[in-house]
Design a protein around this motif. Structure first.
Motif, PDB file in Angstrom:
ATOM      1  N   GLY A   1      17.729 -18.227  33.186  1.00 47.88           N
ATOM      2  CA  GLY A   1      16.529 -18.475  34.353  1.00 47.88           C
ATOM      3  C   GLY A   1      16.499 -19.280  34.362  1.00 47.88           C
ATOM      4  N   SER A   2      15.922 -19.465  35.774  1.00 46.09           N
ATOM      5  CA  SER A   2      15.467 -20.831  36.299  1.00 46.09           C
ATOM      6  C   SER A   2      14.082 -20.409  37.325  1.00 46.09           C
ATOM      7  CB  SER A   2      16.587 -21.623  36.754  1.00 46.09           C
ATOM      8  OG  SER A   2      16.991 -20.976  38.183  1.00 46.09           O
ATOM      9  N   ALA A   3      14.203 -21.735  37.858  1.00 42.17           N
ATOM     10  CA  ALA A   3      12.841 -21.413  39.165  1.00 42.17           C
ATOM     11  C   ALA A   3      13.553 -20.558  40.514  1.00 42.17           C
ATOM     12  CB  ALA A   3      12.888 -22.175  39.184  1.00 42.17           C
ATOM     13  N   ARG A   4      14.415 -20.821  40.172  1.00 42.93           N
ATOM     14  CA  ARG A   4      15.085 -19.969  41.766  1.00 42.93           C
ATOM     15  C   ARG A   4      15.574 -18.666  40.925  1.00 42.93           C
ATOM     16  NH1 ARG A   4      20.489 -21.942  45.268  1.00 42.93           N
ATOM     17  NH2 ARG A   4      20.597 -20.551  46.523  1.00 42.93           N
ATOM     18  N   TYR A   5      15.990 -17.857  40.196  1.00 36.80           N
ATOM     19  CA  TYR A   5      16.896 -17.247  39.847  1.00 36.80           C
ATOM     20  C   TYR A   5      15.755 -16.665  38.111  1.00 36.80           C
ATOM     21  CZ  TYR A   5      20.762 -18.927  42.584  1.00 36.80           C
ATOM     22  OH  TYR A   5      21.270 -18.808  43.098  1.00 36.80           O
ATOM     23  N   PRO A   6      15.241 -16.466  38.027  1.00 35.22           N
ATOM     24  CA  PRO A   6      14.258 -15.321  36.792  1.00 35.22           C
ATOM     25  C   PRO A   6      13.955 -14.760  36.893  1.00 35.22           C
ATOM     26  CG  PRO A   6      12.756 -15.528  39.154  1.00 35.22           C
ATOM     27  CD  PRO A   6      14.004 -16.881  39.222  1.00 35.22           C
ATOM     28  N   GLY A   7      15.175 -13.791  37.682  1.00 43.38           N
ATOM     29  CA  GLY A   7      15.633 -12.549  37.091  1.00 43.38           C
ATOM     30  C   GLY A   7      16.252 -12.516  36.415  1.00 43.38           C
ATOM     31  N   ALA A   8      17.429 -13.010  36.231  1.00 39.37           N
ATOM     32  CA  ALA A   8      18.765 -13.362  35.236  1.00 39.37           C
ATOM     33  C   ALA A   8      18.049 -13.580  33.980  1.00 39.37           C
ATOM     34  CB  ALA A   8      19.473 -14.689  35.494  1.00 39.37           C
ATOM     35  N   ALA A   9      16.896 -14.540  33.721  1.00 40.16           N
ATOM     36  CA  ALA A   9      15.954 -14.555  32.305  1.00 40.16           C
ATOM     37  C   ALA A   9      16.002 -12.860  31.841  1.00 40.16           C
ATOM     38  CB  ALA A   9      14.829 -15.652  32.560  1.00 40.16           C
ATOM     39  N   VAL A  10      14.896 -12.279  32.607  1.00 44.68           N
ATOM     40  CA  VAL A  10      14.567 -10.995  32.447  1.00 44.68           C
ATOM     41  C   VAL A  10      16.044 -10.222  32.297  1.00 44.68           C
ATOM     42  CG1 VAL A  10      13.074  -8.956  33.758  1.00 44.68           C
ATOM     43  CG2 VAL A  10      12.603 -11.326  33.856  1.00 44.68           C
ATOM     44  N   LEU A  11      16.861  -9.829  33.183  1.00 45.67           N
ATOM     45  CA  LEU A  11      17.977  -9.180  32.395  1.00 45.67           C
ATOM     46  C   LEU A  11      18.520  -9.463  31.042  1.00 45.67           C
ATOM     47  CD1 LEU A  11      18.942  -8.518  36.505  1.00 45.67           C
ATOM     48  CD2 LEU A  11      18.675  -6.949  34.927  1.00 45.67           C
ATOM     49  N   ALA A  12      18.530 -10.899  31.216  1.00 45.89           N
ATOM     50  CA  ALA A  12      19.445 -11.379  29.983  1.00 45.89           C
ATOM     51  C   ALA A  12      18.734 -10.524  28.311  1.00 45.89           C
ATOM     52  CB  ALA A  12      20.050 -12.084  29.857  1.00 45.89           C
ATOM     53  N   VAL A  13      17.422 -10.585  28.553  1.00 46.69           N
ATOM     54  CA  VAL A  13      16.534 -10.678  27.725  1.00 46.69           C
ATOM     55  C   VAL A  13      16.411  -8.744  28.024  1.00 46.69           C
ATOM     56  CG1 VAL A  13      14.137 -10.165  26.813  1.00 46.69           C
ATOM     57  CG2 VAL A  13      15.026 -12.549  27.906  1.00 46.69           C
ATOM     58  N   ALA A  14      16.412  -7.829  28.326  1.00 50.04           N
ATOM     59  CA  ALA A  14      16.760  -6.414  28.590  1.00 50.04           C
ATOM     60  C   ALA A  14      17.791  -5.849  27.837  1.00 50.04           C
ATOM     61  CB  ALA A  14      16.930  -6.611  30.049  1.00 50.04           C
ATOM     62  N   GLY A  15      19.016  -6.799  28.352  1.00 50.82           N
ATOM     63  CA  GLY A  15      20.592  -6.553  27.277  1.00 50.82           C
ATOM     64  C   GLY A  15      20.205  -6.542  25.955  1.00 50.82           C
ATOM     65  N   ALA A  16      19.204  -7.948  25.232  1.00 48.11           N
ATOM     66  CA  ALA A  16      19.845  -8.570  24.255  1.00 48.11           C
ATOM     67  C   ALA A  16      18.591  -7.602  23.357  1.00 48.11           C
ATOM     68  CB  ALA A  16      18.844  -9.898  24.390  1.00 48.11           C
ATOM     69  N   LEU A  17      17.396  -7.142  23.577  1.00 52.45           N
ATOM     70  CA  LEU A  17      16.693  -6.320  23.007  1.00 52.45           C
ATOM     71  C   LEU A  17      17.313  -4.735  22.617  1.00 52.45           C
ATOM     72  CD1 LEU A  17      13.424  -7.014  26.065  1.00 52.45           C
ATOM     73  CD2 LEU A  17      13.659  -7.165  23.278  1.00 52.45           C
ATOM     74  N   HIS A  18      18.024  -4.746  23.487  1.00 50.04           N
ATOM     75  CA  HIS A  18      18.811  -3.141  23.057  1.00 50.04           C
ATOM     76  C   HIS A  18      20.136  -3.288  22.387  1.00 50.04           C
ATOM     77  CE1 HIS A  18      16.179  -1.887  26.264  1.00 50.04           C
ATOM     78  NE2 HIS A  18      15.884  -1.024  26.404  1.00 50.04           N
ATOM     79  N   GLY A  19      20.068  -4.322  22.263  1.00 45.96           N
ATOM     80  CA  GLY A  19      21.185  -5.186  21.226  1.00 45.96           C
ATOM     81  C   GLY A  19      21.894  -5.403  19.283  1.00 45.96           C
TER      82      GLY A  19
ATOM     83  N   GLY B   1      23.264 -10.539  27.556  1.00 46.30           N
ATOM     84  CA  GLY B   1      21.873 -10.421  26.362  1.00 46.30           C
ATOM     85  C   GLY B   1      22.333  -9.159  25.159  1.00 46.30           C
ATOM     86  N   LEU B   2      23.061  -8.167  25.700  1.00 49.13           N
ATOM     87  CA  LEU B   2      23.977  -7.225  24.585  1.00 49.13           C
ATOM     88  C   LEU B   2      24.620  -8.260  23.680  1.00 49.13           C
ATOM     89  CD1 LEU B   2      24.178  -4.098  23.394  1.00 49.13           C
ATOM     90  CD2 LEU B   2      25.379  -3.883  25.716  1.00 49.13           C
ATOM     91  N   THR B   3      25.292  -8.333  24.134  1.00 56.22           N
ATOM     92  CA  THR B   3      26.508  -8.988  23.328  1.00 56.22           C
ATOM     93  C   THR B   3      26.029 -10.016  22.080  1.00 56.22           C
ATOM     94  OG1 THR B   3      28.101  -8.776  25.150  1.00 56.22           O
ATOM     95  CG2 THR B   3      29.326 -10.196  23.764  1.00 56.22           C
ATOM     96  N   GLY B   4      25.113 -10.732  22.975  1.00 58.60           N
ATOM     97  CA  GLY B   4      24.079 -11.906  22.206  1.00 58.60           C
ATOM     98  C   GLY B   4      23.977 -11.399  21.633  1.00 58.60           C
ATOM     99  N   SER B   5      23.179 -10.348  21.723  1.00 57.47           N
ATOM    100  CA  SER B   5      22.359  -9.629  20.370  1.00 57.47           C
ATOM    101  C   SER B   5      23.222  -9.023  19.188  1.00 57.47           C
ATOM    102  CB  SER B   5      21.188  -8.554  20.680  1.00 57.47           C
ATOM    103  OG  SER B   5      20.623  -7.889  20.106  1.00 57.47           O
ATOM    104  N   LEU B   6      24.041  -8.156  19.493  1.00 54.60           N
ATOM    105  CA  LEU B   6      25.090  -8.093  18.621  1.00 54.60           C
ATOM    106  C   LEU B   6      25.639  -9.178  17.655  1.00 54.60           C
ATOM    107  CD1 LEU B   6      26.975  -5.822  20.635  1.00 54.60           C
ATOM    108  CD2 LEU B   6      25.311  -5.200  18.985  1.00 54.60           C
ATOM    109  N   LEU B   7      25.586 -10.770  18.409  1.00 52.14           N
ATOM    110  CA  LEU B   7      26.183 -11.395  17.862  1.00 52.14           C
ATOM    111  C   LEU B   7      25.337 -12.099  16.066  1.00 52.14           C
ATOM    112  CD1 LEU B   7      28.024 -14.090  20.217  1.00 52.14           C
ATOM    113  CD2 LEU B   7      29.000 -12.526  18.418  1.00 52.14           C
ATOM    114  N   ALA B   8      23.845 -11.989  16.858  1.00 53.91           N
ATOM    115  CA  ALA B   8      23.217 -12.343  16.098  1.00 53.91           C
ATOM    116  C   ALA B   8      22.980 -11.345  14.878  1.00 53.91           C
ATOM    117  CB  ALA B   8      21.756 -12.699  16.764  1.00 53.91           C
ATOM    118  N   ALA B   9      23.244 -10.148  14.789  1.00 57.94           N
ATOM    119  CA  ALA B   9      23.043  -8.797  14.325  1.00 57.94           C
ATOM    120  C   ALA B   9      24.370  -9.066  13.097  1.00 57.94           C
ATOM    121  CB  ALA B   9      23.164  -7.523  14.835  1.00 57.94           C
ATOM    122  N   GLY B  10      25.416  -9.967  13.124  1.00 61.73           N
ATOM    123  CA  GLY B  10      26.236 -10.079  12.284  1.00 61.73           C
ATOM    124  C   GLY B  10      27.459 -10.155  12.834  1.00 61.73           C
ATOM    125  N   LEU B  11      27.638  -8.966  13.671  1.00 61.77           N
ATOM    126  CA  LEU B  11      29.624  -8.654  14.553  1.00 61.77           C
ATOM    127  C   LEU B  11      29.562  -9.860  14.975  1.00 61.77           C
ATOM    128  CD1 LEU B  11      27.681  -6.393  14.815  1.00 61.77           C
ATOM    129  CD2 LEU B  11      29.556  -5.553  16.403  1.00 61.77           C
TER     130      LEU B  11
END
Length: 487
Positions: A253-271, A431-441
């Protein structure tokens, strides 16, 4: 799990199996399976008896398969005509069987219109022009027949592979014949799983001819199924807490693209990770949507401990990529993080790196035209993995995951929908895939499972209608549950 083998591997296995069996047994097994599938398709259209079947017959074994299958259909009352594209080299035993069953034979090219007349009236066309060794698209004399088939109302069944596609790469160089159904024998080939060839194959059925007993245990390609994904999903135990389950850091995310941060976090929270740590300038937008997120202004190196980083979605010119790559944990690099990526830096990392480009980004990394990546996706993903020493998830109509270890099969994701081609969907996947990495895959498993769940979620959310990236993120829970319960 579905597996696909190269032409060389298949031919070696066929030779070994044929040495164990009486002459002609493999072709008869293939012809029996092909004839049964054709009969079933004809019954769905009305009947087998009296149906008009056209065989397009080349000089190879695929033409022999088609001729023997045509003989079986003719004995059941179908009117079968074989159009020979190499009359002097057609399979002699197959020709004799068809003639003995009452089938008709015409030649092409010829001075008559007979081949085109029978195609115009056909209920079903069997494509046995070229086999798995075909290269460079259809020969010029076959192109008019292919066009006539496409203009007809017939159901088209390809023998082993649609004529004109490249078996090992999935490329389509020149014209090819599109099939409604492809019957392949013994094992899948890469072209059955990879676009653009996959689009030409239609529905693919596998006929068992006994080849599995002699194929090597490790294939060139593999496609996970529900049971495979379910075994890889991270599941908490009674001793788990949010930190033991893993913390994924998201630099997006950035000042121009804050939505990208929101969507990446959405994927991560479900990963599957226990917590999400967001780093960047879009913290207010993230907290407003997901108050459970741990927010830090940055830089990543000072944000706190994580088990994996996701860096790049909507980042623009914001810093963060260098910090993430300098860490000792797995890193997923996507979108803006891929711009100007230094191969030497990536190769020097001790922890796993997962790159997730789409075709345009992959082309920039390889310094080739985008069209080259899109037409030869398997070659491109393997080259990227080798050049960067990283696992690569190449997004697209068929998503491929390649490990830098060339001994491991490239994975092909079988889920998804064209509606997934929408802004922000890649941010959710990251975000989803990064969360799976953090979970140990591991990187290869995280990429494969992430793409699989992402595609299922899109199907569930879309159901034949337009879908947004936010819808996909919200449907990830349903996809996860479906995989677990069905397995």
């Amino acid at each position: 799990m579905r597996t696909a083998y190269s032409v060389e591997t298949v031919r070696t296995a066929e030779r070994e199996l044929m040495d164990r069996l009486p002459d002609g047994v493999l072709m008869q097994r293939a012809a029996a399976g092909l004839a049964a599938a054709c009969a079933d398709l004809l019954r769905r259209r009305g009947r087998v008896y009296g149906a008009r079947v056209v065989l397009l017959v080349g000089s190879g074994d695929n033409g022999g398969d088609a001729l023997y299958a045509g003989a079986r259909l003719a004995r059941r009352g179908a009117g079968v005509t074989a159009v020979l594209l190499a009359a002097g080299r057609a399979h002699e035993g197959g020709l004799a069987a068809l003639s003995g069953a009452g089938g008709r034979v015409v030649e092409h090219p010829s001075d008559t219109s007979a081949p085109f007349d029978v195609l115009a009236a056909a209920d079903l066309v069997v494509d046995g022009i070229t086999g798995i060794g075909g290269r460079g698209g259809l020969r010029p004399d076959a192109v008019p027949l292919a066009r006539a088939v496409h203009e007809s109302d017939a159901v088209v069944v390809a023998v082993d592979l649609p004529s004109g596609v490249e078996a090992d790469s999935g490329e389509v160089v020149g014209e090819a014949l599109r099939a409604d159904v492809t019957l392949t024998f013994g094992t899948y080939k890469p072209a059955h799983l990879i676009d653009p060839a996959r689009e030409y194959a239609g529905a693919v059925g596998l006929v068992d001819i006994g080849l599995g007993a002699v194929l090597p245990p490790v294939a060139e390609l593999e496609a996970l199924q529900h049971a495979d994904v379910a075994r890889l999903l991270p599941v908490p135990t009674g001793e788990s807490d949010k930190y033991r389950r893993g913390v994924v850091g998201v630099v997006a995310g950035s000042a121009r693209y804050p939505g990208a941060a929101v969507l990446a976090v959405a994927g991560a929270l479900h990963g599957g990770a226990g917590a999400v740590r967001y780093v960047g300038p879009a913290g207010d937008a993230v907290i407003a949507r997901f108050p459970e997120t741990l927010v830090h202004a940055g830089p990543p190196a000072k944000a706190g401990r994580v088990q994996a980083w996701v860096v790049g979605p909507g980042l623009g010119e914001e810093p963060g990529v260098r910090d993430a790559l300098a860490s000792d944990v797995p890193v997923l690099v996507d979108a803006d993080g891929l711009r100007g990526l230094n191969a030497k830096v990536v190769r020097a990392r001790k922890a796993p790196t997962l790159l997730t480009p789409h075709a345009g980004e992959a082309a920039a990394l390889l310094e080739v035209p985008r069209e080259e990546v899109e037409s030869a996706r398997l070659t491109a993903v393997r080259e990227l993995a080798a050049r960067y020493g990283a696992t690569v998830l190449l997004k697209g109509s068929t998503t491929l995951v390649a490990d830098p270890d060339t001994a491991l099969p490239v994975r092909v994701n079988p889920t998804g929908t064209p509606w997934l081609a929408t802004a922000g969907s890649g941010d959710v996947l990251s975000g989803l895939t990064g969360s799976l990495l953090a979970a140990g895959l591991g990187a290869r498993d995280a990429g494969s499972v992430g793409a699989y769940l992402h595609g299922l979620a899109a199907r569930s959310a879309a159901r034949g209608a337009p879908v947004s990236a936010e819808d996909v993120g919200a449907a990830l829970r349903v996809a996860w549950r479906d995989v677990s319960e069905e397995a």
